[in-house]
Motif scaffolding. Structure first.
Motif, PDB file in Angstrom:
ATOM      1  N   LEU A   1     -19.003  31.647   2.150  1.00 12.37           N
ATOM      2  CA  LEU A   1     -19.685  30.389   1.845  1.00 12.37           C
ATOM      3  C   LEU A   1     -18.630  29.323   1.552  1.00 12.37           C
ATOM      4  N   THR A   2     -18.488  28.374   2.467  1.00 12.70           N
ATOM      5  CA  THR A   2     -17.367  27.429   2.392  1.00 12.70           C
ATOM      6  C   THR A   2     -17.834  25.980   2.369  1.00 12.70           C
ATOM      7  N   THR A   3     -19.093  25.755   1.964  1.00 11.55           N
ATOM      8  CA  THR A   3     -19.660  24.410   2.026  1.00 11.55           C
ATOM      9  C   THR A   3     -19.893  23.802   0.637  1.00 11.55           C
ATOM     10  N   LEU A   4     -19.221  24.357  -0.394  1.00  7.80           N
ATOM     11  CA  LEU A   4     -19.333  23.814  -1.751  1.00  7.80           C
ATOM     12  C   LEU A   4     -18.278  22.734  -1.958  1.00  7.80           C
TER      13      LEU A   4
ATOM     14  N   GLY B   1      -8.386  31.560  -3.223  1.00  3.33           N
ATOM     15  CA  GLY B   1      -9.298  30.425  -3.333  1.00  3.33           C
ATOM     16  C   GLY B   1     -10.773  30.802  -3.328  1.00  3.33           C
ATOM     17  N   PHE B   2     -11.095  32.091  -3.392  1.00  3.44           N
ATOM     18  CA  PHE B   2     -12.479  32.562  -3.334  1.00  3.44           C
ATOM     19  C   PHE B   2     -12.878  33.256  -4.628  1.00  3.44           C
ATOM     20  N   THR B   3     -14.172  33.252  -4.903  1.00  2.00           N
ATOM     21  CA  THR B   3     -14.759  34.110  -5.918  1.00  2.00           C
ATOM     22  C   THR B   3     -16.000  34.742  -5.305  1.00  2.00           C
ATOM     23  N   GLY B   4     -16.216  36.045  -5.557  1.00  6.24           N
ATOM     24  CA  GLY B   4     -17.283  36.753  -4.869  1.00  6.24           C
ATOM     25  C   GLY B   4     -18.260  37.414  -5.817  1.00  6.24           C
ATOM     26  N   PHE B   5     -19.496  37.575  -5.341  1.00  3.70           N
ATOM     27  CA  PHE B   5     -20.574  38.182  -6.118  1.00  3.70           C
ATOM     28  C   PHE B   5     -21.396  39.103  -5.226  1.00  3.70           C
ATOM     29  N   TRP B   6     -21.896  40.186  -5.795  1.00  2.00           N
ATOM     30  CA  TRP B   6     -22.887  41.028  -5.140  1.00  2.00           C
ATOM     31  C   TRP B   6     -24.267  40.541  -5.577  1.00  2.00           C
ATOM     32  N   ILE B   7     -25.115  40.215  -4.610  1.00  2.00           N
ATOM     33  CA  ILE B   7     -26.477  39.762  -4.902  1.00  2.00           C
ATOM     34  C   ILE B   7     -27.460  40.589  -4.065  1.00  2.00           C
ATOM     35  N   PRO B   8     -28.744  40.603  -4.428  1.00  2.00           N
ATOM     36  CA  PRO B   8     -29.720  41.330  -3.611  1.00  2.00           C
ATOM     37  C   PRO B   8     -29.796  40.763  -2.193  1.00  2.00           C
ATOM     38  N   ARG B   9     -29.983  41.649  -1.233  1.00  2.00           N
ATOM     39  CA  ARG B   9     -30.135  41.221   0.156  1.00  2.00           C
ATOM     40  C   ARG B   9     -31.480  40.539   0.388  1.00  2.00           C
TER      41      ARG B   9
ATOM     42  N   LEU C   1     -21.451  37.887  -1.343  1.00  2.00           N
ATOM     43  CA  LEU C   1     -21.370  36.449  -1.121  1.00  2.00           C
ATOM     44  C   LEU C   1     -20.083  35.943  -1.756  1.00  2.00           C
ATOM     45  N   SER C   2     -19.114  35.590  -0.917  1.00  2.00           N
ATOM     46  CA  SER C   2     -17.830  35.092  -1.406  1.00  2.00           C
ATOM     47  C   SER C   2     -17.738  33.610  -1.098  1.00  2.00           C
ATOM     48  N   MET C   3     -17.374  32.820  -2.083  1.00  2.00           N
ATOM     49  CA  MET C   3     -17.421  31.364  -1.925  1.00  2.00           C
ATOM     50  C   MET C   3     -16.080  30.719  -2.245  1.00  2.00           C
ATOM     51  N   ALA C   4     -15.787  29.657  -1.511  1.00  2.00           N
ATOM     52  CA  ALA C   4     -14.538  28.912  -1.681  1.00  2.00           C
ATOM     53  C   ALA C   4     -14.859  27.430  -1.874  1.00  2.00           C
ATOM     54  N   PRO C   5     -15.074  26.996  -3.112  1.00  2.00           N
ATOM     55  CA  PRO C   5     -15.267  25.566  -3.337  1.00  2.00           C
ATOM     56  C   PRO C   5     -14.038  24.790  -2.870  1.00  2.00           C
ATOM     57  N   TYR C   6     -14.251  23.536  -2.476  1.00  2.00           N
ATOM     58  CA  TYR C   6     -13.114  22.741  -1.998  1.00  2.00           C
ATOM     59  C   TYR C   6     -13.291  21.282  -2.389  1.00  2.00           C
ATOM     60  N   ARG C   7     -12.194  20.553  -2.352  1.00  2.00           N
ATOM     61  CA  ARG C   7     -12.233  19.106  -2.582  1.00  2.00           C
ATOM     62  C   ARG C   7     -11.880  18.328  -1.322  1.00  2.00           C
ATOM     63  N   THR C   8     -10.829  18.734  -0.627  1.00  2.00           N
ATOM     64  CA  THR C   8     -10.383  17.964   0.537  1.00  2.00           C
ATOM     65  C   THR C   8     -10.269  18.796   1.803  1.00  2.00           C
TER      66      THR C   8
ATOM     67  N   LYS D   1     -11.777  21.953   3.856  1.00  2.00           N
ATOM     68  CA  LYS D   1     -12.812  22.964   4.023  1.00  2.00           C
ATOM     69  C   LYS D   1     -12.294  24.118   4.872  1.00  2.00           C
ATOM     70  N   HIS D   2     -12.644  25.332   4.474  1.00  2.00           N
ATOM     71  CA  HIS D   2     -12.265  26.533   5.217  1.00  2.00           C
ATOM     72  C   HIS D   2     -13.437  26.947   6.101  1.00  2.00           C
ATOM     73  N   GLU D   3     -13.207  27.072   7.403  1.00  2.00           N
ATOM     74  CA  GLU D   3     -14.286  27.397   8.335  1.00  2.00           C
ATOM     75  C   GLU D   3     -14.358  28.902   8.556  1.00  2.00           C
ATOM     76  N   SER D   4     -15.506  29.498   8.277  1.00  2.00           N
ATOM     77  CA  SER D   4     -15.699  30.926   8.486  1.00  2.00           C
ATOM     78  C   SER D   4     -17.175  31.257   8.330  1.00  2.00           C
ATOM     79  N   HIS D   5     -17.585  32.412   8.846  1.00  2.00           N
ATOM     80  CA  HIS D   5     -18.955  32.895   8.657  1.00  2.00           C
ATOM     81  C   HIS D   5     -18.943  34.250   7.953  1.00  2.00           C
ATOM     82  N   TYR D   6     -18.208  35.217   8.509  1.00  2.00           N
ATOM     83  CA  TYR D   6     -18.027  36.497   7.844  1.00  2.00           C
ATOM     84  C   TYR D   6     -16.727  36.451   7.049  1.00  2.00           C
TER      85      TYR D   6
END
Length: 199
Positions: free
Chosen positions: A193-196, A158-166, A106-113, A115-120
């Motif tokens: 994950l680009t909706t933060l 602009g991303f930070t990623g984590f391994w989490i259980p499926r 799960l790689s996430m890109a928080p944003y202020r103004t 937004k980066h659009e992506s799914h994979y």
């Protein structure tokens, strides 16, 4: 657990899979029964990655290392991360390898103004707005189990990623200012994950 760390190193775009690929109460990660030891990386994938200066012994290590590359995206090498596989490609080669540890990236890109659009998550293509930014991330399942609660920094991409259980759903919360959004680590869940929206 597994030989993989819960926390990846710092790490949008279109996936390469085409039609083939389809957050706070408890302080402990649940035993999902599906987490195991990552298998050795396919030699062809290892050679492709090495041509771009990335050394890795497993596909999971390759994902982590590529997300850490300290260059703005796009890179000459792409890496599209799905539920249980990752596809690497450059102008001359393409190889898809399984993610065998039973964990979800799960790689996430928080944003202020912006937004980066992506799914994979595309390790060589996704570029988020907030680079080198400290945040605190909490991931909690719908059952109230905290999967992680850690300080992190977004990388050059602009991303930070984590391994989490499926195969969990829940909420991701990021604080520097605060943002929360749902997550889904199932087969159809986004690895990007680009909706933060930090407000």
């Amino acid at each position: 657990m597994t030989s993989l760390s819960r926390r990846t190193m710092i790490g949008g775009g279109l996936g390469l899979f085409g039609s083939t690929v389809l957050v706070a109460c408890s302080p402990t990660i649940p035993d999902t029964g599906s987490v195991g030891t990552a298998e050795a990386l396919d030699p062809r994938a290892r050679q492709l990655l090495a041509a771009h200066g990335i050394e890795a012994s497993t596909a999971e290590d390759a994902v982590t290392a590529m997300d850490q590359v300290s260059q703005r995206r796009p890179l000459a090498l792409t890496g599209s991360v799905g539920y249980d596989q990752v596809a690497f490609a450059d102008d001359s080669d393409h190889v898809t390898v399984p993610l065998t540890s039973g964990q979800f990236y799960l790689s996430m890109a928080p944003y202020r103004t912006q937004k980066h659009e992506s799914h994979y998550h595309n390790l060589g293509g996704c570029q988020g707005e907030l680079t080198d930014t400290p945040i605190h991330v909490t991931v909690t399942t719908d059952a109230g189990v905290t999967l992680l609660d850690e300080d992190a920094n977004t990388g050059t991409n602009g991303f930070t990623g984590f391994w989490i259980p499926r195969d969990h759903t829940g909420t991701v919360t990021a604080t520097e200012t605060t943002a929360s959004t749902p997550f889904n680590s199932g087969p159809d869940g986004p690895t990007c994950l680009t909706t933060l929206h930090l407000v």
